[in-house]
Scaffold this motif. Structure first.
Motif, PDB file in Angstrom:
ATOM      1  N   THR A 125      43.524  52.982  14.362  1.00 35.54           N
ATOM      2  CA  THR A 125      43.155  54.179  13.604  1.00 35.54           C
ATOM      3  C   THR A 125      43.775  54.093  12.212  1.00 35.54           C
ATOM      4  O   THR A 125      44.711  53.324  11.988  1.00 35.54           O
ATOM      5  CB  THR A 125      43.638  55.470  14.289  1.00 35.54           C
ATOM      6  OG1 THR A 125      45.070  55.470  14.354  1.00 35.54           O
ATOM      7  CG2 THR A 125      43.036  55.617  15.681  1.00 35.54           C
ATOM      8  N   SER A 127      44.908  56.687   8.687  1.00 34.99           N
ATOM      9  CA  SER A 127      45.156  58.007   8.130  1.00 34.99           C
ATOM     10  C   SER A 127      44.898  57.915   6.635  1.00 34.99           C
ATOM     11  O   SER A 127      45.430  57.023   5.969  1.00 34.99           O
ATOM     12  CB  SER A 127      46.599  58.444   8.408  1.00 34.99           C
ATOM     13  OG  SER A 127      46.948  59.581   7.645  1.00 34.99           O
ATOM     14  N   ARG A 134      45.134  65.471   4.282  1.00 35.57           N
ATOM     15  CA  ARG A 134      45.286  64.197   4.986  1.00 35.57           C
ATOM     16  C   ARG A 134      44.492  64.228   6.285  1.00 35.57           C
ATOM     17  O   ARG A 134      44.653  65.141   7.108  1.00 35.57           O
ATOM     18  CB  ARG A 134      46.754  63.952   5.297  1.00 35.57           C
ATOM     19  CG  ARG A 134      47.068  62.540   5.774  1.00 35.57           C
ATOM     20  CD  ARG A 134      47.309  61.634   4.618  1.00 35.57           C
ATOM     21  NE  ARG A 134      47.681  60.289   5.021  1.00 35.57           N
ATOM     22  CZ  ARG A 134      48.073  59.352   4.180  1.00 35.57           C
ATOM     23  NH1 ARG A 134      48.158  59.613   2.887  1.00 35.57           N
ATOM     24  NH2 ARG A 134      48.389  58.149   4.599  1.00 35.57           N
ATOM     25  N   LYS A 136      43.796  62.279   9.746  1.00 29.40           N
ATOM     26  CA  LYS A 136      44.423  61.268  10.597  1.00 29.40           C
ATOM     27  C   LYS A 136      43.512  60.882  11.749  1.00 29.40           C
ATOM     28  O   LYS A 136      42.508  61.531  12.033  1.00 29.40           O
ATOM     29  CB  LYS A 136      45.752  61.801  11.147  1.00 29.40           C
ATOM     30  CG  LYS A 136      46.757  62.177  10.059  1.00 29.40           C
ATOM     31  CD  LYS A 136      48.048  62.689  10.684  1.00 29.40           C
ATOM     32  CE  LYS A 136      49.068  63.060   9.600  1.00 29.40           C
ATOM     33  NZ  LYS A 136      50.334  63.540  10.183  1.00 29.40           N
ATOM     34  N   ASN A 137      43.894  59.788  12.405  1.00 25.80           N
ATOM     35  CA  ASN A 137      43.237  59.323  13.634  1.00 25.80           C
ATOM     36  C   ASN A 137      41.750  59.032  13.437  1.00 25.80           C
ATOM     37  O   ASN A 137      40.907  59.381  14.265  1.00 25.80           O
ATOM     38  CB  ASN A 137      43.416  60.351  14.762  1.00 25.80           C
ATOM     39  CG  ASN A 137      44.862  60.590  15.094  1.00 25.80           C
ATOM     40  OD1 ASN A 137      45.677  59.666  15.089  1.00 25.80           O
ATOM     41  ND2 ASN A 137      45.214  61.839  15.367  1.00 25.80           N
TER      42      ASN A 137
END
Length: 411
Positions: A125, A127, A134, A136-137
């Motif tokens: 993943t 970010s 932001r 993420k994942n």
């Protein structure tokens, strides 16, 4: 040496919307900076930064992204000036390019550094900074070889790219290269063509029949779509053009991998003809012009060059003059157009040496490689150019006009 690795992103709907909004805003900001640069004729990074950095920050961009937008615009104008100075942009195209500021598409690629984009290789993943905060994942995927290279050798910036509604990350990797074998045990001459995409001096042919059939099919489909002239047909034309280009690139990589692996296994170097300016030197039937223009001969040479450098294999380019008309027999060397009675055959009118014309050309390329390599590695001979090719050698009268280049030891 630097290579790029492209992996595919698998964002959710919300993540994709954030990425798209980010690209749109960044490219909108780049267009604004480009207009200012054009109006004030300020194309340097420092000059632009003093004028627009505060404004970009006030518009909601982070410090790093503001810097990247400015550098992106400055690099675009640097590339434009390079094309003009090298003579690759002339006449009407040059006047058109210089008459207006450079513009960026809403989905144009944009660079992210390690402060704005983080990789988690163990869970695959990333970010990434977006205008919505932001995110993420975001999952990514690629081939096992790509993922291994990415995790081991990634250095520098990564480009976020949207192509055909699919998200990609293009990362720069610093790949170690093997020590160059400066004294190769012979050479593999490679003749590039259309019927045979590549023929080696060992007599191995990489036939273009499959590609020719594929191209004929694509040409027929292209003609049908062009006759319709609708928006949907034009969209399909663009997709098919990209598909055909990817097919050619993949074919070139497969050919280059096999030739370089053979050279590395046998300790030999690789020699090819220098085909720069081939469109200006040869006469073609109208039916042949599209084939010559569409097939990336130069790209096959570039694939061979960088793959050879990575494997520590010597690589040179030699003078292509009369390679298919000269007898490769060491005690003969007779050169005449009559030696090639047809496209596929060669028969020397002096000694009777005969064989397939492409194989004969590859043998002559192989013979000239030794002279080129010896010349460019003479003591006190300064390295020239990028260190990846040698040209106009093996023919003394032509060599005098151009200085050969080659992959010199230690480069």
């Amino acid at each position: 040496m630097k290579l790029v690795v492209q992996v595919k992103l698998l964002p959710t709907t919300e993540q994709a919307e954030a990425l798209e909004a980010t690209l749109h805003q960044l490219n909108q900001a780049a267009n604004k900076v480009s207009r200012l640069a054009f109006e004030t004729q300020t194309f340097g990074v420092y000059g632009l930064r003093s004028q627009v950095y505060s404004e970009l920050k006030a518009a909601g961009l982070g410090a790093q992204q503001a810097q990247h937008v400015i550098k992106k615009v400055a690099d675009a104008y640097t590339s434009l000036r390079g094309l003009i100075s090298n003579g690759r942009l002339t006449g009407r195209r040059r006047r058109k390019a210089e008459s207006k500021p450079i513009t960026f598409r809403p989905e144009a690629a944009h660079p992210f550094d390690d402060r704005c984009l983080s990789w988690l290789h163990n869970v695959r993943t990333v970010s990434i900074w977006t205008v919505h905060g932001r995110v993420k994942n975001i999952a990514f995927t690629g081939s096992p070889g790509q993922l291994k290279t990415l995790a081991t050798y990634r250095r520098g910036e990564t480009d976020l790219l949207l192509r055909d509604e699919v998200w990609y990350l293009v990362a720069t990797c610093e790949i170690p290269q093997a020590p160059l074998k400066a004294d190769p045990d012979g050479w593999i001459g490679v003749d590039r063509g259309i019927v045979n995409l590549a023929t080696t001096s060992d007599g191995i042919n990489y036939s273009g029949q499959k590609l020719t059939g594929y191209r004929r099919k694509m040409a027929q489909v292209r003609a049908e779509l062009q006759a319709k002239g609708t928006k949907s047909a034009r969209r399909k034309l663009k997709r098919r053009a990209k598909r055909e280009r990817r097919f050619a690139i993949q074919t070139n990589h497969v050919i280059a991998n096999e030739i370089v692996a053979d050279a590395q296994r046998t300790g030999r170097g690789i020699a090819v003809e220098e085909l720069a300016g081939i469109r200006d030197r040869v006469r073609l039937w109208p039916s042949q012009r599209a084939t010559i223009s569409n097939w990336p001969f130069h790209q096959l040479g570039e694939c061979l060059a960088y793959k050879a450098r990575r494997a520590g294999v010597a690589f040179v380019e030699v003078d292509p003059a009369f390679t298919s008309q000269m007898c490769p027999n060491r005690w003969c060397g007779h050169t005449a157009r009559a030696n090639r009675p047809s496209r596929d055959s060669f028969r020397c009118g002096s000694c009777g040496f005969a064989g397939p014309a492409d194989h004969i050309a590859a043998l002559n390329v192989c013979r000239r490689a030794s002279a080129v390599w010896a010349f460019v590695n003479m003591p006190n001979e300064p390295a020239v150019g990028s260190g990846l090719s040698a040209s106009r050698a093996g023919q003394p009268d032509r060599t005098a006009r151009r200085k050969p280049r080659a992959l010199a030891p230690g480069r």
